[in-house]
Design a protein around this motif. Structure first.
Motif, PDB file in Angstrom:
ATOM      1  N   THR A   1      -7.015  -2.954  -8.950  1.00 50.78           N
ATOM      2  CA  THR A   1      -6.352  -3.634  -7.833  1.00 50.78           C
ATOM      3  C   THR A   1      -7.349  -3.957  -6.732  1.00 50.78           C
ATOM      4  O   THR A   1      -7.281  -5.018  -6.095  1.00 50.78           O
ATOM      5  N   LEU A   2      -8.298  -3.036  -6.479  1.00 59.44           N
ATOM      6  CA  LEU A   2      -9.324  -3.279  -5.456  1.00 59.44           C
ATOM      7  C   LEU A   2     -10.194  -4.471  -5.827  1.00 59.44           C
ATOM      8  O   LEU A   2     -10.559  -5.289  -4.967  1.00 59.44           O
TER       9      LEU A   2
ATOM     10  N   ASN B   1      -6.199   1.884  -9.337  1.00 57.98           N
ATOM     11  CA  ASN B   1      -6.593   1.451  -8.001  1.00 57.98           C
ATOM     12  C   ASN B   1      -7.860   0.611  -8.011  1.00 57.98           C
ATOM     13  O   ASN B   1      -7.992  -0.323  -7.208  1.00 57.98           O
TER      14      ASN B   1
ATOM     15  N   MET C   1       1.937   1.856  -3.472  1.00 51.38           N
ATOM     16  CA  MET C   1       0.840   2.329  -4.316  1.00 51.38           C
ATOM     17  C   MET C   1       0.468   3.773  -4.011  1.00 51.38           C
ATOM     18  O   MET C   1       0.107   4.540  -4.906  1.00 51.38           O
ATOM     19  N   ALA C   2       0.547   4.146  -2.704  1.00 54.85           N
ATOM     20  CA  ALA C   2       0.223   5.527  -2.318  1.00 54.85           C
ATOM     21  C   ALA C   2       1.220   6.502  -2.932  1.00 54.85           C
ATOM     22  O   ALA C   2       0.840   7.570  -3.450  1.00 54.85           O
TER      23      ALA C   2
ATOM     24  N   ILE D   1      -5.930   0.673  -0.234  1.00 53.79           N
ATOM     25  CA  ILE D   1      -6.271   1.353  -1.490  1.00 53.79           C
ATOM     26  C   ILE D   1      -7.200   2.531  -1.222  1.00 53.79           C
ATOM     27  O   ILE D   1      -7.022   3.633  -1.759  1.00 53.79           O
TER      28      ILE D   1
ATOM     29  N   ALA E   1       0.765   7.009  -6.731  1.00 54.02           N
ATOM     30  CA  ALA E   1      -0.237   8.004  -7.117  1.00 54.02           C
ATOM     31  C   ALA E   1       0.365   9.403  -7.122  1.00 54.02           C
ATOM     32  O   ALA E   1       0.112  10.210  -8.034  1.00 54.02           O
TER      33      ALA E   1
ATOM     34  N   ILE F   1      -5.012   7.279 -11.939  1.00 51.83           N
ATOM     35  CA  ILE F   1      -4.900   6.748 -10.572  1.00 51.83           C
ATOM     36  C   ILE F   1      -6.137   5.934 -10.215  1.00 51.83           C
ATOM     37  O   ILE F   1      -6.041   4.830  -9.655  1.00 51.83           O
TER      38      ILE F   1
ATOM     39  N   SER G   1      -5.274   5.283   0.724  1.00 55.29           N
ATOM     40  CA  SER G   1      -4.246   5.937  -0.102  1.00 55.29           C
ATOM     41  C   SER G   1      -4.866   6.872  -1.131  1.00 55.29           C
ATOM     42  O   SER G   1      -4.281   7.909  -1.480  1.00 55.29           O
ATOM     43  N   MET G   2      -6.051   6.517  -1.627  1.00 57.14           N
ATOM     44  CA  MET G   2      -6.739   7.428  -2.550  1.00 57.14           C
ATOM     45  C   MET G   2      -7.063   8.752  -1.859  1.00 57.14           C
ATOM     46  O   MET G   2      -6.940   9.830  -2.454  1.00 57.14           O
TER      47      MET G   2
ATOM     48  N   THR H   1       0.825  -1.208   0.000  1.00 48.41           N
ATOM     49  CA  THR H   1       0.000   0.000   0.000  1.00 48.41           C
ATOM     50  C   THR H   1       0.858   1.256   0.000  1.00 48.41           C
ATOM     51  O   THR H   1       0.518   2.261  -0.647  1.00 48.41           O
TER      52      THR H   1
ATOM     53  N   SER I   1      -7.129  -3.947   0.483  1.00 52.21           N
ATOM     54  CA  SER I   1      -8.368  -3.242   0.147  1.00 52.21           C
ATOM     55  C   SER I   1      -8.494  -1.931   0.921  1.00 52.21           C
ATOM     56  O   SER I   1      -8.779  -0.873   0.344  1.00 52.21           O
TER      57      SER I   1
END
Length: 616
Positions: free
Chosen positions: A561-562, A558, A517-518, A587, A521, A554, A590-591, A514, A584
């Protein structure tokens, strides 16, 4: 105006972040390793003298005790380390004797003010927090005998209905034997029973002047009963574990007659062991008359310790298998009781028997199969010795006032706690065969502590490397991304704590993923801003375009991946689910942090000001 949020949006972001910090803070308060002391009998209470005896034993063994306290569930001994906890268990168990249950436990240390608002640490899985691993043995011979016990009552009823005279019925080594005085009665019984009970193999023999009809299981019926016993016990144990509210439990079959139960991070392992291990089956019998003698009558004690006994018919009216629902309550005198509902077949049997027995007494017999643990000193070391035993006693003996149907109540219980546990066990379902504890193993705290340490080290190294890269490559904007990254981890822990999700070792891997991934973005956003600046776009317009145009990319990355994480959670088990849960939630958080929180920081620094150089 570009790059400026309204005041309400800043306040909303601060509120979300503040709540995240509050609900993540309890994770800074680790649980204390502890021993929980309870009793075999629900009517016995652990008192200060019990704790004093445990203190003396620990002092003699040179084991440091942090704190001893009495609780509603018994007594709790807190220790400074998991090593002291593990070393103390056999010492305390040997000092207190057979009448007490000594179970490993973890006691929360979260401050009261946090607990009062529902804040608590995230639940840790078996690989991190430790827990209890039970290996249970299903007693297959007992399952077969229980089937024969029920068949015995049904066969005798069939013989009596057709006026076929028999002398006695006995069960030995999986064979039901009916003794006759006349060969003609033997022939009639064989013809009758073969027609009505065709799942058995019959044979005849003569011993002196007596004639015997033996009934045994066919290979197919034996396998069917054994398969049913293991499957029913699996279902019942899962129901019992669900009633306990254990997070991420594991209940699965091992081999032909064993079941593995793993309970991570349970707060009351003593109760868990008592409820999981108890057969808690019921049998309903009529009280024998004064003239009834011989093998069809047995004498049992009452479970309340009054010393009373009663002579009961061996014929079983119904068993706990016929119970469809059970709930605890109080009668008109304020005494505990259990309200019973039977299935249709059980209700018909109960009505049939009680219709002809109005005025007679009916007993409710409670049966438990247990294993006793003793610690014996051998070659200077304490060795665990287990011995299986059964307890059978009368709960209540009441006069049948009228014909009973599908619903009635059981009284004569000693406490509301006993009635609640009995209702829970009956509601979860009766075990089709007794189970015994073959192995009880604690996973962690030492192994759990090592896994936590290694997982935290990997997460810290990953976080540090990512933060250094962002600072070196994106400078001030890299600082914005790093702040959002830290807040993302805080929000993720807060969400797991609030939702009661279980953190496992693969879950820590999900947190590390995570983090990447954060930052990814933010990298997309910052790269878009740099492209806009390179094309001559003013700084404010570049920031606005960077965030808006990168959002679609983004979001698409995401959301896919979710979807994968949701599929993993749906079809996966154990550690795979732990990974899917953190991924989960990560994600979603991080969004929020990578887009909203980072944008808020950029707006605070650059919003509403004249165009100036961006440090990116």
């Amino acid at each position: 105006m570009l790059n400026k949020y309204p005041l309400w949006k800043y306040l909303l972001i601060l509120l979300v972040l503040a709540l995240g910090v509050i609900y993540a803070v309890p994770n800074l308060y680790p649980d204390d390793p502890a021993l929980q002391i309870s009793t075999q009998k629900t009517t016995t209470v652990v008192d200060e003298r019990t704790l004093e005896k445990a203190r003396e034993a620990l002092s003699d063994a040179h084991i440091n005790l942090k704190k001893a306290e009495l609780t509603s569930a018994g007594g709790t001994l807190r220790f400074n380390s998991g090593e002291d906890q593990l070393a103390a268990k056999p010492v305390v168990a040997a000092a207190l004797g057979d009448g007490y249950v000594t179970a490993l436990n973890l006691v929360p240390t979260t401050p009261d003010w946090l607990s009062s608002i529902g804040a608590g640490p995230a639940k840790l899985g078996l690989d991190l927090r430790g827990g209890v691993h039970f290996l249970l043995q299903v007693d297959m011979p007992a399952a077969l005998k229980q089937k024969l016990d029920v068949a015995s009552s049904e066969m005798k009823a069939a013989l009596r209905k057709e006026r076929v005279r028999y002398r006695s019925v006995s069960i030995d080594n999986g064979v039901l034997s009916i003794r006759f005085l006349q060969e003609a009665d033997l022939d009639k019984a064989e013809s009758l029973l073969k027609d009505q009970f065709n799942e058995y193999v019959y044979s005849t023999r003569q011993d002196g002047s007596d004639f015997y009809l033996d009934a045994g299981f066919t290979d197919a019926s034996r396998k069917s009963i054994e398969s049913y016993a293991i499957q029913q016990n699996l279902t019942t144990l899962r129901n019992r574990v669900n009633e306990l509210g254990v997070a991420e439990p594991l209940v699965q079959r091992q081999g032909s007659d064993r079941i593995v139960v793993e309970l991570p991070g349970v707060q009351d392992t003593a109760t868990a062991k008592r409820i999981i291990g108890a057969t808690a089956n019921l049998e309903f019998h009529l009280e024998a008359g004064l003239d009834d003698k011989g093998g069809d009558v047995e004498t049992l004690n009452f479970r309340n310790g009054s010393g009373r006994t009663a002579r009961l018919d061996r014929d079983i009216i119904i068993t706990g298998d016929s119970v469809s629902d059970a709930s605890s309550s109080f009668d008109e005198n304020g005494r505990p009781q259990v309200n019973i509902s039977l299935d249709s077949k059980g209700g018909q049997k109960m009505a049939k028997v009680t219709r002809a027995a109005v005025g007679r007494n009916m007993a409710v017999v409670f049966i438990e199969h247990k294993s006793r643990v003793r610690f014996v000193k051998t070659d200077g070391k304490l060795k665990e010795v287990r011995k299986s035993y059964s307890e059978k006693g009368i709960i209540s003996l009441a006069t049948i006032q009228t014909t009973l149907g599908n619903s009635f109540r059981i009284t004569g219980l000693d406490s509301s706690r006993e009635s609640s546990e009995l209702a829970l066990l009956l509601r979860a379902g009766a075990l089709a065969a007794p189970i015994y504890f073959v192995e009880e193993r604690t996973i962690g705290p030492s192994l759990g502590a090592e896994n936590i340490h290694l997982g935290m080290v990997s997460a810290q190294i990953g976080l540090l490397v990512v933060m250094l890269f962002m600072l070196a490559y994106y400078r001030l904007f890299g600082l914005f991304a790093n702040v959002s990254l830290i807040l993302n981890v805080v929000l993720l822990l807060a969400c797991m704590s609030v939702l009661g999700a279980t953190l496992t070792l693969p879950g820590i891997a999900g947190i590390v993923l995570t983090m990447g991934m954060a930052v990814d973005a933010n990298v997309l956003i910052f790269s878009r801003i740099k492209e806009e600046l390179a094309s001559g776009t003013p700084s404010h317009q570049a920031i606005h375009s960077g965030f808006n145009r990168a959002f679609t990319t983004i979001f698409d990355a995401n959301i896919t991946t979710l979807l994968v994480a949701i599929i993993l959670f749906a079809v996966g088990t154990g550690s795979v689910k732990g990974f899917a849960v953190t991924l989960s939630l990560g994600i979603l958080t991080s969004m929020f942090t990578a887009i909203v929180v980072t944008r808020a920081q950029v707006n605070l620094v650059y919003g509403g000001r004249a165009n100036k150089k961006l440090y990116i």
